[in-house]
Design a protein around this motif. Structure first.
Motif, PDB file in Angstrom:
ATOM      1  N   ALA A  85       0.810  -1.210   0.000  1.00 16.63           N
ATOM      2  CA  ALA A  85       0.000   0.000   0.000  1.00 16.63           C
ATOM      3  C   ALA A  85       0.844   1.260   0.000  1.00 16.63           C
ATOM      4  N   PRO A  88       3.915   2.779  -3.529  1.00 14.20           N
ATOM      5  CA  PRO A  88       3.773   3.843  -4.538  1.00 14.20           C
ATOM      6  C   PRO A  88       4.235   5.211  -4.074  1.00 14.20           C
ATOM      7  N   GLY A 184      -4.162   4.402  -3.381  1.00 17.01           N
ATOM      8  CA  GLY A 184      -5.151   3.598  -4.091  1.00 17.01           C
ATOM      9  C   GLY A 184      -4.975   2.109  -3.903  1.00 17.01           C
ATOM     10  N   MET A 186      -4.706  -1.956  -4.966  1.00 15.70           N
ATOM     11  CA  MET A 186      -4.230  -2.785  -6.068  1.00 15.70           C
ATOM     12  C   MET A 186      -5.431  -3.281  -6.880  1.00 15.70           C
ATOM     13  N   GLY A 224      -0.228  -1.348  -4.026  1.00 17.91           N
ATOM     14  CA  GLY A 224      -1.551  -0.834  -3.721  1.00 17.91           C
ATOM     15  C   GLY A 224      -2.110  -1.460  -2.457  1.00 17.91           C
ATOM     16  N   THR A 225      -3.216  -0.907  -2.010  1.00 21.96           N
ATOM     17  CA  THR A 225      -3.879  -1.400  -0.812  1.00 21.96           C
ATOM     18  C   THR A 225      -4.503  -2.762  -1.080  1.00 21.96           C
ATOM     19  N   THR A 227      -7.406  -5.331  -1.306  1.00 21.20           N
ATOM     20  CA  THR A 227      -8.685  -4.911  -1.875  1.00 21.20           C
ATOM     21  C   THR A 227      -9.896  -5.231  -1.005  1.00 21.20           C
ATOM     22  N   ASN A 253      -6.725   3.273  -8.711  1.00 22.03           N
ATOM     23  CA  ASN A 253      -5.578   2.363  -8.631  1.00 22.03           C
ATOM     24  C   ASN A 253      -4.250   3.085  -8.821  1.00 22.03           C
ATOM     25  N   PRO A 254      -3.183   2.628  -8.153  1.00 23.02           N
ATOM     26  CA  PRO A 254      -1.869   3.250  -8.312  1.00 23.02           C
ATOM     27  C   PRO A 254      -1.295   3.009  -9.704  1.00 23.02           C
ATOM     28  N   ARG A 259      -4.479   8.509 -11.210  1.00 22.74           N
ATOM     29  CA  ARG A 259      -3.867   8.551  -9.886  1.00 22.74           C
ATOM     30  C   ARG A 259      -2.784   9.630  -9.827  1.00 22.74           C
TER      31      ARG A 259
END
Length: 633
Positions: A85, A88, A184, A186, A224-225, A227, A253-254, A259
């Protein structure tokens, strides 16, 4: 456009919070207003102090920082490249500095804060530092901002304790405009249903560790975070509803052009809401009583993380506001459940976002009178701005009106046609104390359990009993000495597959614990965050094997069927670890936190936030921006 009438319960709870909080809130506002009238922060520094502050800067930045005419924006980041997360964020500082410069200001990277992952530390000793890390992060953010060099801040964080910690730290500098910048989620991987199935099979010994690892890697597969709708994604939703994100920023999303455009827009906006412009927006005025109630409503409406029954109380306290579990309980009775996101359903946050996401959620709650529209936000006055969606255009991003209807009613519904008439979180009360349950993840037929207690003082002992096949018949698993004072209140999510397996065998199963089970609380009824905790002598420390316990998620009851006199006569059994035992893996460094921490229903904080200084005799309600206009006229 006139504002929608506010629901009477929402209004009543807000008034109650405001009245209760008056002394602490007045003192807080007086403090941040006193800080704000000092003008450009670095202009107050002596020459030697200021020279230290720009010594490493390039020539152009040095020239700008020597002058007090240009705002300086702090960047505080939770970046590391181990956690998906936060990975990025590596490139964000340079991008934000460029965007701030385009807006006629300057930015410096003020400091980093630690970021740990509950998903990695599950079941490990390191998890016992997780909740305490929130307050360490708050202190780290405060240190980053402590140099009196900054006129605004950009906070970069996503996950569990990181965002609440960054927000608590930011509120200690409440005179600074502050924008939270997300990374954002994943993209979607293996379905949550399949992931849970494999986890449960592994708990039952039916698939190998390699099979389990393949399933987990297919779920957590990129930057990414995660989900599912746990604490990390609940954080993002709350920052947006609090008005601390740009509208629609949470779930992009990254690594996508949108973004990147939103990140740049956050930098430009931070420069635009400082004292130097006409929209001065200090975070301490954004996070007020109405904003806190809005956050509670959004959490309840979407079945968000139970961890926020701790964090929202602590966040509110940092702004001089006293929020209680009673407030959450009363709101839950009138706030409908609008979303089904795993673990409350099969969809993930990407599906939620595609179905209309926060723009639609905020719209339908506003239209139903279940959110306060008349609040300040970093995007400007009024929460209605957050019904818009960002779209990529040449040169950046623009906002267009979001959907007026859900695009997938299996995932997201309107307030007029909800999944359930009340919220996904409830407060349970009884002779064991007060606790929290996430009912939205539990099927109605499993929400009421009366069964004999099986008592454990460590989650490992419960898992061993499961593996040995001794957890037969209906049962209420009592996992105690897991509260803040006992061992830092680690997350017990590792118990979910075993408990789910017992339930699937036809046993009636529930859990009662003074520990946490996070935003990933599963399909078994779980009375968590029990307070008073066992380590403080709470009744849970007197429960014995075989005692009948009722966990009733419908009526809001958790009851031990033992006569009060008999219970009082019982000795306290079990114990928390001693300081000598609570050591290794860094735990010994946090012993002072364990001794200082408050109870779960007060936010499980080490800060003395509930002993506010007396309010001034005369409360000055003049907005900070008016003070600054006069100061810099």
């Amino acid at each position: 456009m006139s504002l929608s009438p506010v629901n009477p319960v929402l209004d009543q709870v807000t008034r109650r919070i405001t009245d209760r909080s008056q002394p602490g809130r007045a003192a807080y506002l007086a403090r941040i207003r006193d800080a704000a009238v000092r003008g450009p922060a670095r202009g107050q520094l002596a020459c030697a102090n200021l020279a230290h502050g720009f010594a490493a800067s390039g020539p152009a930045d040095k020239t700008a920082l020597r002058s007090s005419r240009m705002p300086n924006v702090a960047i505080v980041s939770a970046y590391n490249d181990m956690l998906s997360a936060h990975q990025p964020f590596e490139t964000y500082p340079a991008q934000l500095k460029a965007a701030v410069a385009q807006a006629g200001a300057i930015a410096q990277f003020a400091g980093g804060v630690p970021a740990m992952c509950d998903g990695i530390t599950q079941g490990r000793d390191g998890m016992q530092l997780s909740l305490f890390s929130r307050d360490v992060i708050a202190m780290s953010a405060a240190i980053a901002l402590s140099h009196d060099m900054f006129d605004a801040a950009l906070m970069l964080g996503v996950c569990d304790k990181i965002v609440p910690g960054l927000l608590i730290g930011s509120l200690s500098f409440g005179h600074l405009p502050t924008i939270f910048v997300p990374a954002g989620p994943m993209t979607s991987g293996i379905s949550n249903t399949e992931k849970s199935r494999v986890r449960q099979l592994h708990a039952e010994g039916k698939v190998t560790r390699e099979t389990l690892l393949e399933a987990e890697a297919a779920s957590y597969h990129s930057a990414g975070t995660c989900t599912f709708y746990g604490t990390a994604n609940s954080n993002q939703l709350l920052m947006e509803v609090l008005g601390l994100h740009l509208p629609g920023a949470s779930f992009v999303n990254p690594g996508t052009p949108l973004r990147e455009a939103l990140t740049a827009a956050a930098g430009r906006r931070a420069a635009g809401i400082t004292w130097a412009g006409e929209e001065f927006t200090p975070i301490g005025e954004v996070v007020d009583e109405k904003a806190i109630v809005n956050a509670c409503v959004a959490l309840l409406a979407t079945g968000g993380s139970t961890n926020h029954t701790l964090h929202l109380v602590a966040i509110a306290a940092a702004a001089g506001i006293t929020l209680t579990w009673d407030d959450l309980s009363d709101l839950s009775a009138v706030v409908p459940q609008l979303a089904k996101i795993y673990p409350n359903g099969s969809a993930d946050v990407n599906h939620f976002h595609a179905a209309g996401g926060l723009a639609f959620t905020i719209r339908t709650l506003l239209d139903a009178g279940l959110l306060h529209e008349d609040v300040k936000t970093v995007a400007g006055p009024g929460l209605r701005r957050y019904t818009a969606e960002p779209k990529l255009v040449a040169g950046g991003v623009e906002w267009i009106e979001g959907p007026a209807e859900s695009l997938d009613t299996d995932v997201l519904r309107s307030a007029e046609d909800p999944f359930a008439p009340d919220g996904g979180l409830r407060i349970l009360r009884g002779n064991l104390g007060v606790s929290v349950i996430k009912t939205s993840a539990v099927k109605p037929e499993h929400r009421v359990v009366t069964a004999p207690a099986r008592v454990f003082d460590d989650q490992a002992d419960f898992l061993l009993a499961f593996q040995e096949g001794t957890l037969t018949g209906d049962l209420v698993a009592v996992i105690r000495y897991q509260g803040p004072s006992a061992n830092g209140m680690p997350e017990l999510h590792k118990l979910t597959p075993a408990l789910s397996s017992l339930q699937d065998r036809g046993q009636k199963v529930a859990i009662v614990t003074d520990g946490r089970m996070s935003g990933a609380s599963g399909k078994v009824p779980a009375a968590i965050h029990m307070t008073p905790e066992a380590a403080d002598g709470g009744p849970i420390a007197r429960v014995q094997d075989g005692d009948l316990i009722t966990v009733d998620g419908e009526a809001g009851i958790v009851e031990l069927h033992v006569h009060a006199a008999d219970l009082a006569a019982r000795p306290v059994t079990g114990r928390a670890l001693t300081d000598d035992e609570w050591s290794g893996t860094g735990r010994d460094l946090f012993a002072v936190f364990r001794r200082q921490v408050g109870p779960a229903d007060k936010g499980a904080s080490v800060f003395p936030t509930h002993t506010a200084p007396p309010a001034p005799a005369h409360v000055d309600n003049t907005p900070i921006d008016s003070i600054l206009i006069e100061e810099h006229a």
